[in-house]
Design a protein around this motif. Structure first.
Motif, short mmCIF file in Angstrom:
data_model
loop_
_atom_site.label_atom_id
_atom_site.label_comp_id
_atom_site.label_asym_id
_atom_site.label_seq_id
_atom_site.Cartn_x
_atom_site.Cartn_y
_atom_site.Cartn_z
N PRO A 145 48.87 37.32 24.85
CA PRO A 145 48.32 36.94 26.49
C PRO A 145 47.48 37.89 26.99
CG PRO A 145 50.57 36.23 26.01
CD PRO A 145 49.87 36.79 25.20
N VAL A 146 47.94 39.15 27.32
CA VAL A 146 47.04 40.63 27.25
C VAL A 146 46.04 40.73 26.67
CG1 VAL A 146 47.23 42.44 27.36
CG2 VAL A 146 49.55 41.66 27.73
N ALA A 147 45.35 39.85 24.94
CA ALA A 147 44.39 40.38 24.61
C ALA A 147 43.82 39.39 25.56
CB ALA A 147 44.81 40.18 23.16
N THR A 148 44.33 37.89 25.66
CA THR A 148 43.36 36.79 26.25
C THR A 148 43.01 37.53 27.71
OG1 THR A 148 44.89 34.96 25.10
CG2 THR A 148 43.42 34.79 27.56
N GLY A 149 43.24 38.57 29.12
CA GLY A 149 43.16 38.30 29.83
C GLY A 149 41.46 39.96 29.83
N ALA A 150 41.81 40.91 28.97
CA ALA A 150 41.51 41.36 28.11
C ALA A 150 40.25 41.26 27.72
CB ALA A 150 41.97 41.96 27.42
#
Length: 263
Positions: A145-150
């Motif tokens: 999820p954090v990587a998707t936002g990044a």
């Protein structure tokens, strides 16, 4: 001689039918794929089954299925911005008969989508490898999820770069106004390949967003299609791209904040 108005109507009419057919195929394909709801993963997100091998499938079969889906998707998403460019090419290659001009425009379109097919092959290989790693490493899955936002954040930042502006300008001005092109198959093929390369580079960030959010998410596809079309066809396309980039950057920050927040 067929009048230009009649020729234009026929060209855009056939293009509209092709667009409608590709949208219909994409929607049907999306509805018919098994377990499309996906697999729940650590971190509270859902993995698309487009990257997974189902029971009884072989990896070549999965790849072929993905590329078929990808091809229909790309035709549906890129035609709205591609058709005016192909019409300009058709005018630049004037002097031949209507049938020959139609075939040359179609050949240029095939070259264009061949580039996108190559990109789809690379996307599938990367997506399948990441999916396999996420299945085996729960810690990696929780970071998605954090990587998707990044990914979304970086894609938004890409909208402000000179690299993006260069490729977008090439897409918008290809071929140049008043230019004359030889009415032969080799030129049409090269024209389509060059345009596909410029377009895939200009759309790199938007394509990454689509892959990160969900390759078969119809709402994401519609938004990305509208974004690409507006960038390509609206006056002051570079300013439009930067405005869109601002929205995307904020969306990326919001996704990161949500993923990193408590709970």
């Amino acid at each position: 001689m067929v009048s230009e108005r009649t020729s234009r109507r026929a060209f855009f009419g056939v293009s509209a039918l092709l667009f409608a057919a590709s949208v219909a195929v994409t929607v049907v394909w999306r509805a018919s794929m098994p377990a499309m709801a996906g697999m729940p993963m650590p971190g509270g997100w859902t993995m698309s089954m487009a990257w997974m091998r189902m029971c009884g499938q072989t990896w070549p079969g999965v790849a072929a299925s993905f590329l078929g889906m990808w091809g229909a998707m790309m035709v549906a998403m890129m035609l709205p911005s591609l058709v005016p460019t192909l019409w300009r090419y058709r005018q630049a290659a004037g002097g031949a008969g209507e049938t020959r001009l139609g075939r040359l425009a179609a050949l240029a379109g095939v070259g264009y989508f061949l580039v996108w097919t190559g990109l789809g092959m690379a996307a599938f290989a990367l997506g399948a490898a990441l999916a396999a790693a996420e299945m085996q490493l729960p810690a990696l899955a929780r970071a998605v999820p954090v990587a998707t936002g990044a990914v979304v954040l970086i894609a938004g930042a890409l909208q402000f770069t000179a690299w993006k502006a260069h490729h977008l300008a090439c897409c918008r001005a290809f071929p140049g106004r008043g230019s004359r092109l030889p009415a032969d198959a080799a030129t049409a093929w090269r024209h389509g390949l060059r345009l596909g390369l410029h377009c895939s580079c200009a759309c790199a960030g938007l394509t990454a967003i689509l892959l990160a959010i969900g390759v078969m998410d119809l709402r994401a596809m519609a938004v990305v299609t509208a974004t690409i079309t507006v960038e390509r066809l609206a006056p002051c396309g570079e300013r439009v791209a930067r405005a869109i980039g601002t929205v995307i950057v904020w969306a990326g920050l919001l996704l990161i904040a949500r993923a990193a927040g408590p709970g």
